[in-house]
Every structure is written in structure tokens, then in C-alpha cells.
Design a protein around this motif. Sequence first.
Motif, PDB file in Angstrom:
ATOM      1  N   UNK A  46       0.691  -1.128   0.143  1.00 61.30           N
ATOM      2  CA  UNK A  46      -0.063   0.155  -0.106  1.00 61.30           C
ATOM      3  C   UNK A  46       0.791   1.234   0.019  1.00 61.30           C
ATOM      4  N   UNK A  47       1.925   1.318   0.705  1.00 60.99           N
ATOM      5  CA  UNK A  47       2.748   2.439   0.851  1.00 60.99           C
ATOM      6  C   UNK A  47       3.750   2.417  -0.508  1.00 60.99           C
ATOM      7  N   UNK A  48       3.807   1.537  -1.369  1.00 58.32           N
ATOM      8  CA  UNK A  48       4.865   1.552  -2.005  1.00 58.32           C
ATOM      9  C   UNK A  48       4.380   1.050  -3.404  1.00 58.32           C
ATOM     10  N   UNK A  49       3.352   1.566  -3.893  1.00 62.16           N
ATOM     11  CA  UNK A  49       2.692   0.934  -5.198  1.00 62.16           C
ATOM     12  C   UNK A  49       3.400   1.670  -6.366  1.00 62.16           C
ATOM     13  N   UNK A  50       4.603   2.319  -6.190  1.00 63.65           N
ATOM     14  CA  UNK A  50       5.441   2.472  -7.283  1.00 63.65           C
ATOM     15  C   UNK A  50       6.533   1.613  -7.662  1.00 63.65           C
ATOM     16  N   UNK A  51       6.753   0.717  -6.634  1.00 59.30           N
ATOM     17  CA  UNK A  51       7.835  -0.208  -6.625  1.00 59.30           C
ATOM     18  C   UNK A  51       7.456  -1.583  -6.295  1.00 59.30           C
ATOM     19  N   UNK A  52       6.363  -1.933  -7.074  1.00 59.42           N
ATOM     20  CA  UNK A  52       5.758  -3.375  -7.009  1.00 59.42           C
ATOM     21  C   UNK A  52       6.773  -4.324  -7.241  1.00 59.42           C
ATOM     22  N   UNK A  53       6.662  -5.544  -6.777  1.00 57.08           N
ATOM     23  CA  UNK A  53       7.718  -6.789  -7.411  1.00 57.08           C
ATOM     24  C   UNK A  53       7.131  -7.483  -8.430  1.00 57.08           C
ATOM     25  N   UNK A  54       8.028  -8.193  -9.073  1.00 56.72           N
ATOM     26  CA  UNK A  54       7.622  -9.060  -9.995  1.00 56.72           C
ATOM     27  C   UNK A  54       7.031 -10.425  -9.424  1.00 56.72           C
TER      28      UNK A  54
END
Length: 143
Positions: A46-54
Motif C-alpha cells: 500500500x505504501x510502495x505502489x510505485x515499487x511493486x515486485x515481479x
Amino acid sequence: MRKFKIIVVENDEDEQFFMKQGFDSSGLFEIITMVRNGDVLLEWLTDNTATLPDIILSDLNMPGKNGYDIILGIKGNPTYNHIPVIITSTSSTKTIVDKCLNMGAADYVVKPETFIEYVPYVENLHRLIEDKQLVRNAGGLPS
């Protein structure tokens, strides 16, 4: 060979340490973060939607939200439901594996019996992701 961005969900600190060594030694993955359970994972996403994992690799049995909860939480959220969740556990019981897969896990991988086996475990995980084409590239096509 593609390097995948991964989040590892594991509550055991020793297991985290040896997993990290295996992932780092292989050079096949970039660990974005390691978290202790599904509650922390969902908060992090939720806090890091710009850095989602593969890929999300999650232990099955943890305090708080466990692997089952993670599968449901990821698959039920349109922001994250494209991220494959692979469950990992020491159990190889068919009913547990089938339950995870039927709930929407991309796969289920049994943890190594000893900590020194994490490099082959990570290499096999990478091969599985590539062979099953679990990760999509930026264009939405299998990588």
C-alpha cells in the motif's frame, strides 16, 4: 537471463538470513524487501505502489496474515492481482499444495531441508518462474 524483483515474506529470522544469502549469491533476483508476515506485506504494498515486485515468495505458516491470507489479499486487489504469489513451506502435503494452488497461488515450492541448500533452491525458483512464464514484462506479454 532476467533478474526478477522479489518480496520475501518469512517470519523466521534465521530462515530470512539464509534465504537472503541464497538470493544474493545467485544474482538472479533483486530482493525489494523482506517482511515477517502478510500484515506487513500488505502495508508495504500500500505504501510502495510505485515499487511493486515481479514475484512474491511467501512462507505458508506465520503469525498474523499467513500464506493463505496473502494469496486472497493479492488476488482480491486489482492493484496487485497481476503479481504472482509463490508459496513456500517445509510441508509437501498434497492437500496443502492443492489448497494453495486452488486459491490462486502461482506455484508452491518446498523449502530446502538445510540452510546450505538455498542457492540451488533459488536457482530452481528462477527456472520455474521462467519456464512457467509467471512474470509479465512491461508490455503485458510473458517475459
